[in-house]
Write an enzyme that holds these catalytic residues in place. Structure first.
Site, PDB file in Angstrom:
ATOM      1  N   TYR A  78       5.693  -8.822   4.254  1.00  0.00           N
ATOM      2  CA  TYR A  78       4.621  -8.563   3.284  1.00  0.00           C
ATOM      3  C   TYR A  78       3.242  -8.580   3.974  1.00  0.00           C
ATOM      4  O   TYR A  78       2.416  -7.695   3.769  1.00  0.00           O
ATOM      5  CB  TYR A  78       4.727  -9.642   2.212  1.00  0.00           C
ATOM      6  N   LYS A  95       0.668  -5.483   4.249  1.00  0.00           N
ATOM      7  CA  LYS A  95      -0.667  -5.613   3.662  1.00  0.00           C
ATOM      8  C   LYS A  95      -1.763  -5.370   4.699  1.00  0.00           C
ATOM      9  O   LYS A  95      -2.795  -4.788   4.400  1.00  0.00           O
ATOM     10  CB  LYS A  95      -0.836  -6.991   3.016  1.00  0.00           C
TER      11      LYS A  95
HETATM   12  P1  NAI Z   1       3.383  -7.812 -10.497  1.00  0.00           P
HETATM   13  O1  NAI Z   1       4.765  -7.989 -10.010  1.00  0.00           O
HETATM   14  O2  NAI Z   1       2.980  -8.443 -11.776  1.00  0.00           O
HETATM   15  O3  NAI Z   1       3.058  -6.256 -10.611  1.00  0.00           O
HETATM   16  C1  NAI Z   1       3.459  -5.323  -9.646  1.00  0.00           C
HETATM   17  C2  NAI Z   1       3.904  -4.066 -10.357  1.00  0.00           C
HETATM   18  O4  NAI Z   1       4.248  -3.073  -9.384  1.00  0.00           O
HETATM   19  C3  NAI Z   1       5.176  -4.286 -11.200  1.00  0.00           C
HETATM   20  O5  NAI Z   1       4.934  -3.926 -12.544  1.00  0.00           O
HETATM   21  C4  NAI Z   1       6.220  -3.389 -10.547  1.00  0.00           C
HETATM   22  O6  NAI Z   1       7.132  -2.791 -11.466  1.00  0.00           O
HETATM   23  C5  NAI Z   1       5.354  -2.341  -9.869  1.00  0.00           C
HETATM   24  N1  NAI Z   1       6.054  -1.668  -8.770  1.00  0.00           N
HETATM   25  C6  NAI Z   1       6.782  -2.260  -7.797  1.00  0.00           C
HETATM   26  N2  NAI Z   1       7.323  -1.333  -6.993  1.00  0.00           N
HETATM   27  C7  NAI Z   1       6.903  -0.123  -7.467  1.00  0.00           C
HETATM   28  C8  NAI Z   1       7.095   1.223  -7.035  1.00  0.00           C
HETATM   29  N3  NAI Z   1       7.859   1.500  -5.984  1.00  0.00           N
HETATM   30  N4  NAI Z   1       6.500   2.204  -7.721  1.00  0.00           N
HETATM   31  C9  NAI Z   1       5.719   1.944  -8.800  1.00  0.00           C
HETATM   32  N5  NAI Z   1       5.523   0.681  -9.265  1.00  0.00           N
HETATM   33  C10 NAI Z   1       6.095  -0.328  -8.600  1.00  0.00           C
HETATM   34  O7  NAI Z   1       2.415  -8.291  -9.323  1.00  0.00           O
HETATM   35  P2  NAI Z   1       0.844  -8.602  -9.268  1.00  0.00           P
HETATM   36  O8  NAI Z   1       0.684 -10.015  -8.949  1.00  0.00           O
HETATM   37  O9  NAI Z   1       0.163  -8.033 -10.434  1.00  0.00           O
HETATM   38  O10 NAI Z   1       0.458  -7.805  -7.938  1.00  0.00           O
HETATM   39  C11 NAI Z   1      -0.302  -6.608  -7.915  1.00  0.00           C
HETATM   40  C12 NAI Z   1      -0.665  -6.315  -6.469  1.00  0.00           C
HETATM   41  O11 NAI Z   1      -1.489  -7.361  -5.955  1.00  0.00           O
HETATM   42  C13 NAI Z   1       0.537  -6.220  -5.533  1.00  0.00           C
HETATM   43  O12 NAI Z   1       0.307  -5.224  -4.569  1.00  0.00           O
HETATM   44  C14 NAI Z   1       0.557  -7.577  -4.868  1.00  0.00           C
HETATM   45  O13 NAI Z   1       1.211  -7.545  -3.629  1.00  0.00           O
HETATM   46  C15 NAI Z   1      -0.919  -7.855  -4.747  1.00  0.00           C
HETATM   47  N6  NAI Z   1      -1.248  -9.264  -4.583  1.00  0.00           N
HETATM   48  C16 NAI Z   1      -1.076 -10.148  -5.622  1.00  0.00           C
HETATM   49  C17 NAI Z   1      -1.420 -11.475  -5.460  1.00  0.00           C
HETATM   50  C18 NAI Z   1      -1.373 -12.443  -6.577  1.00  0.00           C
HETATM   51  O14 NAI Z   1      -1.910 -13.570  -6.421  1.00  0.00           O
HETATM   52  N7  NAI Z   1      -0.768 -12.108  -7.715  1.00  0.00           N
HETATM   53  C19 NAI Z   1      -1.873 -11.986  -4.156  1.00  0.00           C
HETATM   54  C20 NAI Z   1      -2.056 -10.987  -3.159  1.00  0.00           C
HETATM   55  C21 NAI Z   1      -1.738  -9.680  -3.380  1.00  0.00           C
END
Ligand code: NAI
Length: 301
Positions: free
Chosen positions: A166, A170
Protein backbone atom coordinates in the site's frame (compact mmCIF):
# COMPACT_ATOMS: atom_id res chain seq x y z
CA UNK A 1 -16.83 37.28 0.35
CA UNK A 2 -18.04 35.26 -2.66
CA UNK A 3 -18.42 31.58 -1.88
CA UNK A 4 -16.49 29.14 -4.04
CA UNK A 5 -18.83 27.25 -6.33
CA UNK A 6 -18.46 24.60 -8.99
CA UNK A 7 -21.36 25.58 -11.24
CA UNK A 8 -20.72 24.40 -14.79
CA UNK A 9 -17.96 22.05 -13.62
CA UNK A 10 -18.07 18.28 -14.10
CA UNK A 11 -16.40 16.17 -11.42
CA UNK A 12 -15.51 12.49 -11.37
CA UNK A 13 -14.74 10.91 -8.00
CA UNK A 14 -13.58 7.31 -7.92
CA UNK A 15 -14.47 5.12 -4.97
CA UNK A 16 -17.16 7.61 -3.96
CA UNK A 17 -19.75 5.10 -2.78
CA UNK A 18 -18.73 5.50 0.85
CA UNK A 19 -16.10 6.87 3.20
CA UNK A 20 -14.00 9.85 2.17
CA UNK A 21 -14.99 9.80 -1.52
CA UNK A 22 -18.68 9.97 -0.68
CA UNK A 23 -18.07 13.19 1.25
CA UNK A 24 -16.29 14.78 -1.73
CA UNK A 25 -19.18 13.78 -3.99
CA UNK A 26 -21.84 15.17 -1.64
CA UNK A 27 -19.92 18.42 -1.07
CA UNK A 28 -19.30 18.97 -4.80
CA UNK A 29 -22.97 18.22 -5.53
CA UNK A 30 -24.06 20.77 -2.94
CA UNK A 31 -21.77 23.43 -4.45
CA UNK A 32 -23.16 23.02 -7.96
CA UNK A 33 -20.88 20.52 -9.74
CA UNK A 34 -22.28 17.79 -11.94
CA UNK A 35 -20.92 14.68 -10.29
CA UNK A 36 -20.01 11.22 -11.58
CA UNK A 37 -20.02 8.94 -8.54
CA UNK A 38 -17.80 6.00 -9.40
CA UNK A 39 -17.63 2.92 -7.22
CA UNK A 40 -17.19 -0.74 -8.00
CA UNK A 41 -18.59 -1.62 -4.60
CA UNK A 42 -15.93 -4.05 -3.41
CA UNK A 43 -15.05 -5.26 0.07
CA UNK A 44 -12.27 -3.52 2.02
CA UNK A 45 -9.78 -5.98 0.54
CA UNK A 46 -11.11 -5.69 -3.01
CA UNK A 47 -13.48 -8.63 -3.44
CA UNK A 48 -16.95 -8.67 -4.98
CA UNK A 49 -18.88 -5.89 -6.70
CA UNK A 50 -22.02 -4.03 -5.70
CA UNK A 51 -23.63 -1.17 -7.60
CA UNK A 52 -25.80 -0.03 -4.69
CA UNK A 53 -23.26 2.19 -2.89
CA UNK A 54 -22.62 4.49 -5.86
CA UNK A 55 -26.35 4.57 -6.65
CA UNK A 56 -27.16 5.57 -3.09
CA UNK A 57 -24.75 8.51 -3.15
CA UNK A 58 -26.26 9.67 -6.45
CA UNK A 59 -29.71 9.58 -4.83
CA UNK A 60 -28.42 11.64 -1.90
CA UNK A 61 -26.92 14.28 -4.20
CA UNK A 62 -30.14 14.52 -6.22
CA UNK A 63 -32.24 14.73 -3.02
CA UNK A 64 -30.04 17.66 -1.96
CA UNK A 65 -30.90 19.41 -5.23
CA UNK A 66 -27.72 18.47 -7.10
CA UNK A 67 -26.96 16.61 -10.33
CA UNK A 68 -25.18 13.25 -10.38
CA UNK A 69 -24.91 9.93 -12.16
CA UNK A 70 -23.37 6.64 -11.07
CA UNK A 71 -20.50 4.70 -12.65
CA UNK A 72 -19.75 1.13 -11.60
CA UNK A 73 -16.56 0.44 -13.54
CA UNK A 74 -13.31 -0.61 -11.94
CA UNK A 75 -10.49 1.93 -11.98
CA UNK A 76 -7.90 -0.78 -12.41
CA UNK A 77 -8.21 -1.49 -16.15
CA UNK A 78 -7.77 0.80 -19.16
CA UNK A 79 -11.30 -0.08 -20.33
CA UNK A 80 -12.67 0.70 -16.87
CA UNK A 81 -10.86 4.04 -16.73
CA UNK A 82 -12.09 5.02 -20.18
CA UNK A 83 -15.66 4.03 -19.33
CA UNK A 84 -15.57 6.17 -16.17
CA UNK A 85 -14.40 9.25 -18.08
CA UNK A 86 -16.72 8.55 -21.03
CA UNK A 87 -19.62 8.44 -18.60
CA UNK A 88 -18.84 12.05 -17.68
CA UNK A 89 -18.22 13.18 -21.26
CA UNK A 90 -21.24 11.37 -22.77
CA UNK A 91 -23.60 12.73 -20.09
CA UNK A 92 -22.20 16.15 -19.27
CA UNK A 93 -19.93 16.90 -22.25
CA UNK A 94 -16.59 17.16 -20.41
CA UNK A 95 -14.62 16.56 -17.23
CA UNK A 96 -13.07 19.37 -15.18
CA UNK A 97 -12.29 17.71 -11.85
CA UNK A 98 -10.95 14.23 -11.19
CA UNK A 99 -10.47 12.91 -7.66
CA UNK A 100 -8.64 9.58 -7.73
CA UNK A 101 -9.84 8.16 -4.44
CA UNK A 102 -10.73 4.46 -4.93
CA UNK A 103 -8.73 2.16 -2.72
CA UNK A 104 -8.38 -1.22 -1.07
CA UNK A 105 -6.14 -2.72 1.59
CA UNK A 106 -4.29 -6.04 1.69
CA UNK A 107 -2.21 -5.54 4.82
CA UNK A 108 0.46 -8.19 5.55
CA UNK A 109 3.93 -8.05 6.97
CA UNK A 110 6.49 -7.95 4.16
CA UNK A 111 7.61 -11.55 4.64
CA UNK A 112 4.03 -12.81 4.39
CA UNK A 113 3.03 -10.63 1.44
CA UNK A 114 1.89 -12.68 -1.56
CA UNK A 115 2.25 -11.67 -5.20
CA UNK A 116 -1.52 -11.30 -5.36
CA UNK A 117 -1.62 -8.98 -2.32
CA UNK A 118 1.05 -6.88 -3.99
CA UNK A 119 -0.53 -6.83 -7.46
CA UNK A 120 -4.10 -6.12 -6.35
CA UNK A 121 -3.08 -3.12 -4.28
CA UNK A 122 -0.88 -1.79 -7.09
CA UNK A 123 -3.67 -2.35 -9.62
CA UNK A 124 -6.26 -0.34 -7.74
CA UNK A 125 -4.15 2.53 -6.38
CA UNK A 126 -1.28 3.00 -8.81
CA UNK A 127 -2.40 1.49 -12.11
CA UNK A 128 -5.94 2.69 -11.35
CA UNK A 129 -4.73 6.28 -11.18
CA UNK A 130 -3.04 5.86 -14.58
CA UNK A 131 -6.08 4.18 -16.15
CA UNK A 132 -8.50 6.92 -15.10
CA UNK A 133 -6.23 9.96 -15.28
CA UNK A 134 -4.93 9.40 -18.81
CA UNK A 135 -8.34 9.56 -20.53
CA UNK A 136 -9.31 12.45 -18.21
CA UNK A 137 -6.24 14.48 -19.16
CA UNK A 138 -7.01 14.00 -22.88
CA UNK A 139 -10.34 15.78 -22.36
CA UNK A 140 -8.96 18.39 -19.94
CA UNK A 141 -6.19 19.33 -22.41
CA UNK A 142 -8.78 20.10 -25.09
CA UNK A 143 -10.69 22.34 -22.69
CA UNK A 144 -7.56 23.96 -21.27
CA UNK A 145 -8.75 23.29 -17.72
CA UNK A 146 -8.37 20.52 -15.17
CA UNK A 147 -8.01 19.91 -11.46
CA UNK A 148 -6.76 16.46 -10.44
CA UNK A 149 -6.28 14.92 -7.01
CA UNK A 150 -4.30 11.79 -6.23
CA UNK A 151 -4.94 10.12 -2.89
CA UNK A 152 -1.72 9.23 -1.15
CA UNK A 153 -1.24 8.15 2.43
CA UNK A 154 0.92 8.72 5.46
CA UNK A 155 1.83 5.03 5.02
CA UNK A 156 3.70 5.89 1.83
CA UNK A 157 5.03 9.22 3.04
CA UNK A 158 6.30 8.06 6.42
CA UNK A 159 5.76 4.31 6.75
CA UNK A 160 3.29 1.97 8.37
CA UNK A 161 3.81 -1.55 9.68
CA UNK A 162 2.25 -4.18 7.37
CA UNK A 163 1.66 -1.82 4.46
CA UNK A 164 4.66 -2.18 2.15
CA UNK A 165 2.39 -2.83 -0.85
CA UNK A 166 0.00 0.00 0.00
CA UNK A 167 2.77 2.44 0.94
CA UNK A 168 4.65 1.75 -2.30
CA UNK A 169 1.50 2.25 -4.39
CA UNK A 170 0.65 5.46 -2.55
CA UNK A 171 4.15 6.89 -2.99
CA UNK A 172 3.98 5.88 -6.65
CA UNK A 173 1.16 8.38 -7.00
CA UNK A 174 3.47 11.15 -5.81
CA UNK A 175 5.84 10.00 -8.56
CA UNK A 176 3.10 10.27 -11.19
CA UNK A 177 2.13 13.71 -9.90
CA UNK A 178 5.68 15.06 -9.91
CA UNK A 179 6.17 14.35 -13.61
CA UNK A 180 2.61 14.78 -14.87
CA UNK A 181 2.31 18.26 -13.33
CA UNK A 182 5.18 19.34 -15.62
CA UNK A 183 3.62 17.72 -18.70
CA UNK A 184 0.21 19.37 -18.26
CA UNK A 185 1.16 22.73 -16.73
CA UNK A 186 0.59 24.63 -19.97
CA UNK A 187 -3.00 23.35 -20.21
CA UNK A 188 -4.09 24.92 -16.89
CA UNK A 189 -4.26 21.48 -15.28
CA UNK A 190 -3.28 21.46 -11.59
CA UNK A 191 -2.50 18.20 -9.81
CA UNK A 192 -2.09 17.74 -6.08
CA UNK A 193 -1.89 14.79 -3.70
CA UNK A 194 -3.85 14.46 -0.50
CA UNK A 195 -2.93 12.08 2.30
CA UNK A 196 -6.23 11.88 4.17
CA UNK A 197 -6.87 10.54 7.63
CA UNK A 198 -10.43 9.60 8.48
CA UNK A 199 -12.64 7.08 10.14
CA UNK A 200 -13.97 4.70 7.47
CA UNK A 201 -14.30 0.95 7.14
CA UNK A 202 -10.58 0.99 6.23
CA UNK A 203 -9.56 2.43 9.59
CA UNK A 204 -12.48 1.38 11.82
CA UNK A 205 -10.43 -1.41 13.38
CA UNK A 206 -7.35 0.74 13.89
CA UNK A 207 -8.74 3.94 15.43
CA UNK A 208 -9.87 4.02 19.07
CA UNK A 209 -13.55 4.45 20.03
CA UNK A 210 -14.85 8.00 19.53
CA UNK A 211 -12.85 8.59 16.37
CA UNK A 212 -15.92 7.97 14.24
CA UNK A 213 -16.98 11.56 14.88
CA UNK A 214 -13.59 13.13 15.71
CA UNK A 215 -12.08 11.82 12.48
CA UNK A 216 -15.22 12.00 10.34
CA UNK A 217 -14.40 11.78 6.62
CA UNK A 218 -16.15 15.08 5.92
CA UNK A 219 -13.20 16.96 7.48
CA UNK A 220 -11.13 16.08 4.39
CA UNK A 221 -13.50 17.71 1.91
CA UNK A 222 -12.81 21.46 2.35
CA UNK A 223 -9.12 21.21 1.44
CA UNK A 224 -9.69 18.82 -1.45
CA UNK A 225 -12.51 20.94 -2.83
CA UNK A 226 -10.35 24.05 -2.53
CA UNK A 227 -7.60 22.34 -4.54
CA UNK A 228 -10.23 21.46 -7.16
CA UNK A 229 -11.52 25.03 -7.44
CA UNK A 230 -10.81 27.13 -10.51
CA UNK A 231 -9.05 29.74 -8.35
CA UNK A 232 -6.50 27.25 -7.04
CA UNK A 233 -3.20 27.76 -8.85
CA UNK A 234 -1.12 25.35 -6.75
CA UNK A 235 0.14 22.21 -8.49
CA UNK A 236 2.46 19.40 -7.45
CA UNK A 237 1.95 19.75 -3.71
CA UNK A 238 1.23 17.13 -1.07
CA UNK A 239 -1.17 17.85 1.77
CA UNK A 240 -2.07 15.85 4.86
CA UNK A 241 -5.53 16.28 6.38
CA UNK A 242 -7.57 14.75 9.17
CA UNK A 243 -9.84 15.66 12.08
CA UNK A 244 -9.89 19.29 10.96
CA UNK A 245 -6.10 19.67 10.78
CA UNK A 246 -4.64 20.57 7.40
CA UNK A 247 -0.96 20.81 6.57
CA UNK A 248 1.52 20.52 3.75
CA UNK A 249 4.32 18.01 3.49
CA UNK A 250 7.09 17.88 0.90
CA UNK A 251 10.03 15.96 -0.41
CA UNK A 252 13.00 18.18 0.23
CA UNK A 253 16.77 17.95 0.02
CA UNK A 254 19.55 19.28 2.20
CA UNK A 255 22.48 21.35 0.93
CA UNK A 256 24.80 18.34 0.88
CA UNK A 257 28.56 18.64 0.33
CA UNK A 258 30.68 19.13 -2.77
CA UNK A 259 33.57 16.84 -1.95
CA UNK A 260 35.35 16.44 -5.28
CA UNK A 261 38.76 18.02 -5.33
CA UNK A 262 40.10 18.19 -8.86
CA UNK A 263 40.59 14.80 -10.43
CA UNK A 264 41.47 13.10 -7.11
CA UNK A 265 39.31 10.00 -6.58
CA UNK A 266 37.01 10.14 -3.59
CA UNK A 267 37.12 7.37 -1.02
CA UNK A 268 34.59 5.72 1.25
CA UNK A 269 36.41 7.43 4.12
CA UNK A 270 35.77 10.84 2.51
CA UNK A 271 32.09 9.98 2.82
CA UNK A 272 32.54 8.85 6.44
CA UNK A 273 34.36 12.05 7.33
CA UNK A 274 31.63 14.19 5.77
CA UNK A 275 28.60 12.08 6.60
CA UNK A 276 27.18 14.66 9.00
CA UNK A 277 27.26 17.35 6.31
CA UNK A 278 25.87 15.00 3.67
CA UNK A 279 22.98 14.12 6.00
CA UNK A 280 22.37 17.67 7.22
CA UNK A 281 18.83 18.95 6.69
CA UNK A 282 19.06 22.38 8.30
CA UNK A 283 18.37 24.13 4.99
CA UNK A 284 15.67 21.98 3.34
CA UNK A 285 14.74 22.86 -0.23
CA UNK A 286 11.85 21.66 -2.38
CA UNK A 287 12.33 21.29 -6.13
CA UNK A 288 9.89 21.98 -8.94
CA UNK A 289 11.64 19.41 -11.14
CA UNK A 290 14.34 16.77 -10.79
CA UNK A 291 16.66 18.90 -12.92
CA UNK A 292 16.92 21.43 -10.08
CA UNK A 293 19.21 19.03 -8.20
CA UNK A 294 21.96 20.00 -10.63
CA UNK A 295 22.12 23.39 -8.88
CA UNK A 296 23.92 21.74 -5.96
CA UNK A 297 26.57 20.30 -8.28
CA UNK A 298 27.12 23.52 -10.17
CA UNK A 299 30.55 24.23 -8.58
CA UNK A 300 31.70 20.82 -9.83
CA UNK A 301 30.34 21.01 -13.37
P1 NAI B 1 -13.39 3.08 1.81
O1 NAI B 1 -13.09 1.63 1.79
O2 NAI B 1 -14.47 3.58 2.69
O3 NAI B 1 -13.71 3.57 0.33
C1 NAI B 1 -12.98 3.14 -0.79
C2 NAI B 1 -13.95 2.92 -1.93
O4 NAI B 1 -13.21 2.56 -3.10
C3 NAI B 1 -14.92 1.75 -1.66
O5 NAI B 1 -16.25 2.20 -1.76
C4 NAI B 1 -14.58 0.73 -2.74
O6 NAI B 1 -15.71 0.01 -3.23
C5 NAI B 1 -13.97 1.60 -3.82
N1 NAI B 1 -13.11 0.84 -4.73
C6 NAI B 1 -12.17 -0.06 -4.38
N2 NAI B 1 -11.61 -0.61 -5.47
C7 NAI B 1 -12.21 -0.01 -6.54
C8 NAI B 1 -12.04 -0.12 -7.96
N3 NAI B 1 -11.18 -0.98 -8.47
N4 NAI B 1 -12.79 0.65 -8.75
C9 NAI B 1 -13.69 1.54 -8.24
N5 NAI B 1 -13.90 1.66 -6.91
C10 NAI B 1 -13.17 0.91 -6.08
O7 NAI B 1 -12.02 3.83 2.14
P2 NAI B 1 -11.69 5.34 2.56
O8 NAI B 1 -11.12 5.32 3.90
O9 NAI B 1 -12.83 6.22 2.26
O10 NAI B 1 -10.47 5.63 1.57
C11 NAI B 1 -10.54 6.50 0.45
C12 NAI B 1 -9.12 6.70 -0.06
O11 NAI B 1 -8.33 7.34 0.93
C13 NAI B 1 -8.40 5.40 -0.42
O12 NAI B 1 -7.59 5.61 -1.55
C14 NAI B 1 -7.53 5.16 0.80
O13 NAI B 1 -6.42 4.36 0.49
C15 NAI B 1 -7.15 6.57 1.16
N6 NAI B 1 -6.71 6.74 2.54
C16 NAI B 1 -7.60 6.61 3.58
C17 NAI B 1 -7.17 6.80 4.88
C18 NAI B 1 -8.11 6.80 6.02
O14 NAI B 1 -7.69 7.19 7.14
N7 NAI B 1 -9.36 6.38 5.85
C19 NAI B 1 -5.75 7.02 5.18
C20 NAI B 1 -4.92 7.18 4.04
C21 NAI B 1 -5.40 7.02 2.77
Amino acid sequence: MVKINYKGKVAVITGAGQGIGREYALALGLRGAKVVVNDLGVSKDGYGADISSANKVVEEIVENGGEAIASHDSVSTMDGGENIINRAVDTYGKIDILINNAGILRDKSFMKMTEQDWDQVMNVHLKGAFCVTQPAVKVMKKNNFGRIIFTGSISGLYGSFGQTNYGAAKMGLVGIMNSLKLEVAKYNIKINTIAPLAWSRMTAGVFPPGFETKMAPRFNSPLVLYLCAEENQVSGNIFVAGAGWYGRTAIVSGDGCCLKNGSKALTIEDIRNNFEGISDMTNPKRHESGLNIFEYMEPLL
